[in-house]
Design a protein around this motif. Structure first.
Motif, PDB file in Angstrom:
ATOM      1  N   VAL A 103       0.855  -1.196   0.000  1.00  0.00           N
ATOM      2  CA  VAL A 103       0.000   0.000   0.000  1.00  0.00           C
ATOM      3  C   VAL A 103       0.891   1.245   0.000  1.00  0.00           C
ATOM      4  O   VAL A 103       0.655   2.200  -0.751  1.00  0.00           O
ATOM      5  CB  VAL A 103      -0.952   0.003   1.225  1.00  0.00           C
ATOM      6  N   ILE A 104       1.946   1.215   0.818  1.00  0.00           N
ATOM      7  CA  ILE A 104       2.883   2.349   0.872  1.00  0.00           C
ATOM      8  C   ILE A 104       3.508   2.548  -0.511  1.00  0.00           C
ATOM      9  O   ILE A 104       3.582   3.667  -1.025  1.00  0.00           O
ATOM     10  CB  ILE A 104       4.001   2.081   1.911  1.00  0.00           C
ATOM     11  N   PHE A 105       3.905   1.430  -1.131  1.00  0.00           N
ATOM     12  CA  PHE A 105       4.555   1.531  -2.435  1.00  0.00           C
ATOM     13  C   PHE A 105       3.584   2.077  -3.494  1.00  0.00           C
ATOM     14  O   PHE A 105       3.967   2.922  -4.312  1.00  0.00           O
ATOM     15  CB  PHE A 105       5.108   0.169  -2.861  1.00  0.00           C
ATOM     16  N   LEU A 106       2.339   1.622  -3.453  1.00  0.00           N
ATOM     17  CA  LEU A 106       1.354   2.121  -4.420  1.00  0.00           C
ATOM     18  C   LEU A 106       1.176   3.631  -4.283  1.00  0.00           C
ATOM     19  O   LEU A 106       1.114   4.358  -5.281  1.00  0.00           O
ATOM     20  CB  LEU A 106      -0.008   1.448  -4.182  1.00  0.00           C
ATOM     21  N   ILE A 107       1.105   4.104  -3.046  1.00  0.00           N
ATOM     22  CA  ILE A 107       0.846   5.532  -2.843  1.00  0.00           C
ATOM     23  C   ILE A 107       2.058   6.371  -3.255  1.00  0.00           C
ATOM     24  O   ILE A 107       1.907   7.400  -3.931  1.00  0.00           O
ATOM     25  CB  ILE A 107       0.432   5.819  -1.383  1.00  0.00           C
ATOM     26  N   ILE A 108       3.250   5.900  -2.910  1.00  0.00           N
ATOM     27  CA  ILE A 108       4.428   6.690  -3.318  1.00  0.00           C
ATOM     28  C   ILE A 108       4.607   6.567  -4.845  1.00  0.00           C
ATOM     29  O   ILE A 108       5.082   7.498  -5.505  1.00  0.00           O
ATOM     30  CB  ILE A 108       5.703   6.298  -2.538  1.00  0.00           C
ATOM     31  N   GLY A 109       4.164   5.439  -5.410  1.00  0.00           N
ATOM     32  CA  GLY A 109       4.182   5.279  -6.868  1.00  0.00           C
ATOM     33  C   GLY A 109       3.261   6.299  -7.527  1.00  0.00           C
ATOM     34  O   GLY A 109       3.594   6.910  -8.544  1.00  0.00           O
ATOM     35  N   TYR A 110       2.108   6.509  -6.898  1.00  0.00           N
ATOM     36  CA  TYR A 110       1.174   7.530  -7.393  1.00  0.00           C
ATOM     37  C   TYR A 110       1.840   8.908  -7.325  1.00  0.00           C
ATOM     38  O   TYR A 110       1.733   9.712  -8.261  1.00  0.00           O
ATOM     39  CB  TYR A 110      -0.112   7.492  -6.564  1.00  0.00           C
ATOM     40  N   ALA A 111       2.572   9.150  -6.223  1.00  0.00           N
ATOM     41  CA  ALA A 111       3.278  10.434  -6.080  1.00  0.00           C
ATOM     42  C   ALA A 111       4.289  10.607  -7.212  1.00  0.00           C
ATOM     43  O   ALA A 111       4.430  11.688  -7.785  1.00  0.00           O
ATOM     44  CB  ALA A 111       3.975  10.513  -4.726  1.00  0.00           C
ATOM     45  N   ALA A 112       4.980   9.502  -7.552  1.00  0.00           N
ATOM     46  CA  ALA A 112       6.031   9.581  -8.574  1.00  0.00           C
ATOM     47  C   ALA A 112       5.455   9.998  -9.925  1.00  0.00           C
ATOM     48  O   ALA A 112       6.158  10.579 -10.753  1.00  0.00           O
ATOM     49  CB  ALA A 112       6.741   8.241  -8.688  1.00  0.00           C
ATOM     50  N   MET A 113       4.163   9.707 -10.132  1.00  0.00           N
ATOM     51  CA  MET A 113       3.557  10.050 -11.429  1.00  0.00           C
ATOM     52  C   MET A 113       3.103  11.508 -11.498  1.00  0.00           C
ATOM     53  O   MET A 113       2.661  11.979 -12.532  1.00  0.00           O
ATOM     54  CB  MET A 113       2.368   9.126 -11.693  1.00  0.00           C
ATOM     55  N   GLN A 114       3.162  12.235 -10.362  1.00  0.00           N
ATOM     56  CA  GLN A 114       2.688  13.620 -10.356  1.00  0.00           C
ATOM     57  C   GLN A 114       3.844  14.573 -10.670  1.00  0.00           C
ATOM     58  O   GLN A 114       5.009  14.215 -10.529  1.00  0.00           O
ATOM     59  CB  GLN A 114       2.113  13.975  -8.979  1.00  0.00           C
ATOM     60  N   SER A 115       3.466  15.804 -11.058  1.00  0.00           N
ATOM     61  CA  SER A 115       4.492  16.814 -11.346  1.00  0.00           C
ATOM     62  C   SER A 115       5.202  17.220 -10.053  1.00  0.00           C
ATOM     63  O   SER A 115       4.554  17.475  -9.044  1.00  0.00           O
ATOM     64  CB  SER A 115       3.829  18.044 -11.974  1.00  0.00           C
ATOM     65  N   LYS A 116       6.538  17.284 -10.121  1.00  0.00           N
ATOM     66  CA  LYS A 116       7.303  17.601  -8.910  1.00  0.00           C
ATOM     67  C   LYS A 116       7.718  19.068  -8.865  1.00  0.00           C
ATOM     68  O   LYS A 116       8.497  19.476  -8.008  1.00  0.00           O
ATOM     69  CB  LYS A 116       8.540  16.701  -8.825  1.00  0.00           C
ATOM     70  N   GLU A 117       7.211  19.862  -9.785  1.00  0.00           N
ATOM     71  CA  GLU A 117       7.521  21.297  -9.797  1.00  0.00           C
ATOM     72  C   GLU A 117       7.145  21.939  -8.468  1.00  0.00           C
ATOM     73  O   GLU A 117       6.118  21.603  -7.890  1.00  0.00           O
ATOM     74  CB  GLU A 117       6.673  21.985 -10.880  1.00  0.00           C
ATOM     75  N   ILE A 118       7.984  22.857  -8.017  1.00  0.00           N
ATOM     76  CA  ILE A 118       7.607  23.640  -6.840  1.00  0.00           C
ATOM     77  C   ILE A 118       6.977  24.931  -7.342  1.00  0.00           C
ATOM     78  O   ILE A 118       7.607  25.689  -8.066  1.00  0.00           O
ATOM     79  CB  ILE A 118       8.833  23.960  -5.964  1.00  0.00           C
ATOM     80  N   HIS A 119       5.711  25.140  -6.996  1.00  0.00           N
ATOM     81  CA  HIS A 119       5.021  26.348  -7.444  1.00  0.00           C
ATOM     82  C   HIS A 119       4.823  27.297  -6.281  1.00  0.00           C
ATOM     83  O   HIS A 119       4.746  26.885  -5.136  1.00  0.00           O
ATOM     84  CB  HIS A 119       3.638  25.981  -8.002  1.00  0.00           C
ATOM     85  N   GLU A 120       4.701  28.590  -6.634  1.00  0.00           N
ATOM     86  CA  GLU A 120       4.308  29.558  -5.620  1.00  0.00           C
ATOM     87  C   GLU A 120       2.839  29.310  -5.298  1.00  0.00           C
ATOM     88  O   GLU A 120       2.086  28.826  -6.144  1.00  0.00           O
ATOM     89  CB  GLU A 120       4.472  30.988  -6.168  1.00  0.00           C
ATOM     90  N   LEU A 121       2.436  29.659  -4.093  1.00  0.00           N
ATOM     91  CA  LEU A 121       1.063  29.372  -3.684  1.00  0.00           C
ATOM     92  C   LEU A 121       0.117  30.508  -4.025  1.00  0.00           C
ATOM     93  O   LEU A 121       0.452  31.677  -3.855  1.00  0.00           O
ATOM     94  CB  LEU A 121       1.016  29.156  -2.177  1.00  0.00           C
ATOM     95  N   MET A 122      -1.096  30.139  -4.494  1.00  0.00           N
ATOM     96  CA  MET A 122      -2.115  31.166  -4.651  1.00  0.00           C
ATOM     97  C   MET A 122      -2.522  31.637  -3.248  1.00  0.00           C
ATOM     98  O   MET A 122      -2.356  30.895  -2.267  1.00  0.00           O
ATOM     99  CB  MET A 122      -3.313  30.607  -5.414  1.00  0.00           C
ATOM    100  N   PRO A 123      -3.042  32.880  -3.141  1.00  0.00           N
ATOM    101  CA  PRO A 123      -3.287  33.443  -1.809  1.00  0.00           C
ATOM    102  C   PRO A 123      -4.145  32.544  -0.906  1.00  0.00           C
ATOM    103  O   PRO A 123      -3.871  32.445   0.284  1.00  0.00           O
ATOM    104  CB  PRO A 123      -3.999  34.760  -2.110  1.00  0.00           C
ATOM    105  N   ALA A 124      -5.150  31.869  -1.488  1.00  0.00           N
ATOM    106  CA  ALA A 124      -6.037  31.068  -0.629  1.00  0.00           C
ATOM    107  C   ALA A 124      -5.289  29.946   0.077  1.00  0.00           C
ATOM    108  O   ALA A 124      -5.699  29.477   1.129  1.00  0.00           O
ATOM    109  CB  ALA A 124      -7.187  30.500  -1.446  1.00  0.00           C
TER     110      ALA A 124
END
Ligand code: HEM
Lengths: 272, 417
Positions: A103-124
Motif C-alpha cells: 500500500v505504501i509503495f502504491l501511494i508513493i508510486g502515485y506520487a512519482a507520477m505527479q508533477s514535482k515542480e515547486i510552485h508559488e502558492l495562490m493566496p487562498a
C-alpha cells in the motif's frame, strides 16, 4: 522549479520501499525471521530518507511541502509508513509491515507520477490553518491505512488454514480487532481535527466554513463510516468481522476522498 | 443502538448520492446534462439541493433526537458508573479481566500498571488494596455526542439566521451593506505580484461606519486591512477579501465638452446623461493585450504593458456595437458623443457576513474532539489486590475497553516487565 537532490532522494526512497516490499514477500515465502527484520530496517531507512526529502523540499519552497498532489501523495505514504512502523515495532507484528508495504509503495508510486515542480502558492493556500489541516490529514490517513491493512489481515486470517508461521506472526482475532480499534481511534481523532482545521481555514479563505463541496462531503462520509465502525464494535457479536469490513470500507472512502473526488467530482479542493 | 447505526449508514449513503449530482443548477441544466427522465427524478426528489431537502433534514433531525435522547437517558447511569468505578467495594464484588495469584508484594505491580498509589481497604475481613485511573474516560462518548449536537445546532442556527452581502468597488467607493444601516468604504486595494507575475496577495483597506443620517459630524467608524485568509471583524460583520476584477474610468464628451465621467467595474456600464437609453459598457480589460487569431482578445500577464478595453454600446438594450479599444487610438464616437477609457485599476469584491452561531459550531467541533480524546485515550483501568491466608496477594485487573491489550499489559506487569 524542481530540486535535483530532493528528486534523487525521492527515487531512492521509492527504491527502498520497493526493496522492503520484496524482502517482506520473501520473508513470508521462506519464513525466515532475519529477512523480516532486514525488510523492516530497509523500510526504516526509507522513512528516514523520506523525511529528509520532505524537509529539503520544505526548505527550498519556504513553506510546508503539503499543497499539491505530488506533495500530499508523498506525505501520505510517509504517514502510512510511519504509523505502520510504530505498530510493527510497538506490537512486534512484522507481518503487518509486509501487508502495509504494497500500500505504501502504491501511494508513493502515485506520487512519482505527479508533477514535482515547486510552485508559488495562490493566496487562498497561504495559511497556517492549511498546514494544520493537511498535517493532521496525513496522520489520519496513515492510521486508517493501518486499520485497512489490519482489516484485510483479519478477513484473510478467517480463510487461512493455521500454519505454525502464521499463528506465530498473526495475533489472535481479538488482538487484531483491538489493534484495529487503536488505529481507527487515532485516525478518527485526527480526521476530526482535519475537518475542524479545514473548516477554520475555509472560513478564513472563502468566508464559509462548510459548503458541502464534494471533498467536504466525502470527508464527512468517511467520518460517518468510522463512526459506524465504532458503534458496531461495542455491539455484542458485531466485533471482529463486520468491524473489519467497515475498517476496509472506511479506507476505500479515504482513498476516494483523496483521489476520486479530485478526478471524478468538481469542487474547490481540486487546485490544478 | 441498531437504529443509530442504521441512521449513520443511511446518512452516509445520502451524502454519497448527493456528491455525485452537481448541486444547485437550473432545471434546464439538469435536462441537458442528465436527460429528461433523470432530471425529473433529480428535481422531484430534491437531489439538486440535497443538503436542504426534506429527507436530509429529516435524517439529521432523527440523528439529533437520537443523540439527545441517548445522552439524556445515559446521564444518570453514567454518573452512577463513574462513582462505582472509584468504589473499591464495587470492584471487589465485581468481575475482573485478569488476575494473578501468589504475588508477594503487589505495590510494584500497581506501579507497573501506571496506577496511582493504591488505597487500603478490606474484603471479607482481609486486607485489600485498590487503585484506579482514567474514570473521566467513561464520559468520552457522552461528551462526543454532546459536541456533535452543539455542532449541528450551531450550523443549523447559522444557516437559518446568517446574513451575507457582497460589496465591490474601487478605492474611494462607499457602498451600503445591504439594508443594515451600515456602510463600507474601500480605502485602498492592492494586488501584490511576485516577480514571476503570479499573485501573492490581494489586500484591501476597508472602513465600516453607521449611517450618519444626514448629520454633519464624522460617524463612528472602524477600519481594518483584509486579505485572503485574513478577514476582519467590524461591528459584528466579518469582512472577507473574496475576489477581484478590473475597473476603469469611462469619460464622455459631447461635441468637445466634458459631459460625464465615472469609474466602472468590468461588466458594468453607464447611461449617457443626455441620451436616455444609450449605454456604454466596459465588458473586459486586458492589461497585456494581444489578439489570438481565431480566439479573440487575450492577456499575456497581469502587468500593464499594452492595455486594451473591450467595450460595448447599446441603445434601448439593443446592441449597437462592440469592439476593443486602446488609449493611443482616437476616441470612440457615437452620434455627438466621444468616449474614452482611462485609469485602469483593480476593483475588489468583498464578502460581508454576520453569523452569530459560528462560535457555537466551533465549540461543538472542539467538544466532539475532546470527547473522542477522552473515549480513546483515557481508558479506565482498575486493579485491586486481596491478601490471602498464606500472606501472598491475589491481584485483579479490570479495563472494560482495554481488551486483549490490557490483559497483555497486566501479564507483563505480573512478570515484572
Ligand atoms: C444517532 C446517533 C448516535 C447514537 C444514538 C449514538 C449512541 C452511542 C452509544 C449508546 C454509545 C455507547 C456509549 C458507551 O458505551 O458508554 C456510543 C459510543 C460512541 N459514539 Fe455514538 N452514537 C451516535 C452517533 C455518533 C457519532 C456520529 C459519532 C461520531 C464519531 C459517535 C461517536 C461515538 C464514540 C467515539 C463512542 C465510543 C466508542 C468507543 O469508545 O469505542 N457517535 N454511541
Amino acid at each position: 522549479m524542481t530540486m535535483p537532490l530532493e528528486n534523487l532522494l525521492f527515487y531512492g526512497v521509492l527504491g527502498l520501499y520497493f526493496g522492503a516490499m520484496l524482502l517482506y514477500f520473501l520473508f513470508v515465502a521462506v519464513k525466515k525471521e532475519t529477512i523480516g527484520r532486514v525488510a523492516l530496517w530497509v523500510q526504516v531507512l526509507g522513512l528516514v530518507l523520506h523525511t529528509a526529502a520532505i524537509v529539503l523540499r520544505g526548505v527550498a519552497a519556504g513553506r510546508l511541502p503539503l499543497t499539491n498532489q505530488y506533495e500530499f501523495a508523498s506525505a501520505f505514504s510517509w504517514g502510512l509508513c510511519l504509523v505502520s512502523l510504530i505498530f510493527v515495532l510497538r506490537f512486534k507484528f512484522t507481518l503487518l509491515g509486509a501487508f502495509a508495504a504494497p500500500v505504501i509503495f502504491l501511494i508513493i508510486g502515485y506520487a512519482a507520477m505527479q508533477s514535482k515542480e515547486i510552485h508559488e502558492l495562490m493566496p487562498a493556500l497561504q495559511s497556517n490553518w492549511l498546514g494544520f489541516h493537511v498535517s493532521t490529514a496525513i496522520i489520519a490517513y496513515g492510521a486508517f491505512g493501518v486499520s485497512f491493512v489490519l482489516g484485510i489481515i483479519f478477513l484473510l486470517r478467517e480463510r487461512m488454514k493455521g500454519s505454525g508461521f502464521l499463528d506465530q506472526h498473526i495475533p489472535s482475532r481479538e488482538k487484531l480487532d483491538m489493534l484495529s480499534y487503536r488505529s481507527v481511534s487515532l485516525g478518527l481523532l485526527f480526521l476530526t481535527l482535519t475537518i475542524v482545521t479545514g473548516a477554520i481555514w475555509a472560513e478564513r479563505a472563502w468566508g464559509s466554513y462548510w459548503s458541502w463541496d464534494p471533498k467536504e462531503t466525502w470527508s464527512l462520509v468517511t467520518w460517518l463510516v468510522y463512526a459506524v465502525y465504532l458503534h458496531l464494535r461495542i455491539r455484542r457479536g458485531w466485533q471482529g468481522k463486520s468491524a473489519a469490513v467497515f475498517a476496509v470500507v472506511g479506507f476505500v472512502c479515504v482513498i476516494f476522498t483523496y483521489i476520486g473526488v479530485n478526478t471524478l467530482l468538481p469542487g474547490v479542493h481540486s487546485y490544478k | 443502538m441498531g437504529f443509530a447505526i442504521g441512521l449513520l449508514v443511511v446518512l452516509a449513503a445520502a451524502c454519497v448520492g448527493a456528491s455525485f449530482v452537481t448541486q444547485g443548477q437550473s432545471a434546464a441544466w439538469y435536462e441537458q446534462v442528465y436527460g429528461a427522465g433523470a432530471a425529473r427524478l433529480i428535481l422531484g426528489t430534491g437531489l439538486d439541493d440535497a443538503f436542504h431537502s426534506w429527507w436530509f433534514l429529516t435524517l439529521t433531525a432523527f440523528l439529533c433526537g437520537n443523540l439527545l435522547l441517548c445522552n439524556l437517558t445515559r446521564l444518570k447511569p453514567l454518573i452512577a458508573r463513574t462513582r462505582r468505578e472509584a468504589d473499591p467495594a464495587a470492584a471487589l464484588a465485581g468481575p475482573c479481566d485478569r488476575s494473578a495469584e501468589g504475588v508477594a508484594d503487589p505495590l510494584p505491580l500497581f506501579e507497573r500498571l501506571r496506577l496511582p498509589k493504591p488505597k487500603a481497604c478490606e474484603s471479607e475481613g482481609r486486607r485489600a488494596l485498590f487503585s484506579g485511573k482514567n474514570r473521566l474516560g467513561l464520559w468520552g462518548p457522552w461528551v462526543c455526542h454532546l459536541g456533535i449536537l452543539l455542532l449541528i445546532l450551531g450550523f443549523t442556527l447559522g444557516q437559518l439566521t446568517h446574513r451575507e452581502w457582497t460589496v465591490y468597488g474601487v478605492p474611494g467607493d462607499t457602498k451600503p451593506i445591504g439594508d443594515t444601516g451600515y456602510f463600507l468604504t474601500i480605502d485602498d486595494f492592492e494586488v501584490q505580484l511576485r516577480e514571476d507575475d503570479t499573485v501573492s496577495q490581494y489586500v484591501a483597506g476597508v472602513t465600516v461606519f453607521r449611517d450618519p443620517q444626514g448629520s454633519t459630524t464624522v460617524p463612528d467608524s472602524l477600519s481594518a486591512t483584509v486579505s485572503v485568509n485574513h478577514p476582519a471583524r467590524l461591528y459584528g460583520f466579518k469582512v472577507y477579501q473574496n475576489s477581484t476584477g478590473y475597473a476603469a474610468r469611462v469619460s464622455v464628451d459631447e461635441a468637445g465638452t466634458p459631459l460625464q465621467t465615472q469609474v466602472v467595474c468590468a461588466g458594468e456600464g453607464i447611461e449617457i446623461a443626455d441620451a436616455p437609453g444609450l449605454r456604454v459598457f466596459l465588458n473586459a480589460f486586458y492589461p497585456d493585450f494581444y489578439l489570438e487569431p481565431g480566439v479573440g482578445p487575450r492577456t499575456r500577464s497581469g502587468r500593464m504593458d499594452n492595455p486594451a478595453y473591450l467595450y460595448s454600446i447599446t441603445y434601448r438594450d439593443q446592441m449597437v456595437g462592440m469592439n476593443y479599444w486602446q488609449e493611443a487610438e482616437d476616441p470612440i464616437t457615437v452620434n455627438d458623443y466621444s468616449i474614452v477609457f482611462s485609469e485602469p485599476q483593480s476593483y475588489t469584491l468583498l464578502q460581508v457576513k454576520a453569523d452569530r452561531f459560528q462560535g457555537l459550531a466551533l465549540l461543538g467541533g472542539l467538544v466532539t474532539m475532546l470527547g473522542l480524546l477522552l473515549a480513546f485515550y483515557l481508558l479506565p483501568v482498575r486493579a485491586w489486590a486481596v491478601e490471602q491466608a498464606d500472606g501472598t496477594w491475589t491481584v485483579f485487573g479490570q479495563s472494560r475497553k482495554g481488551g486483549a491489550l490490557f490483559r497483555e499489559a497486566f501479564d507483563r506487569a505480573v512478570k515484572g516487565e
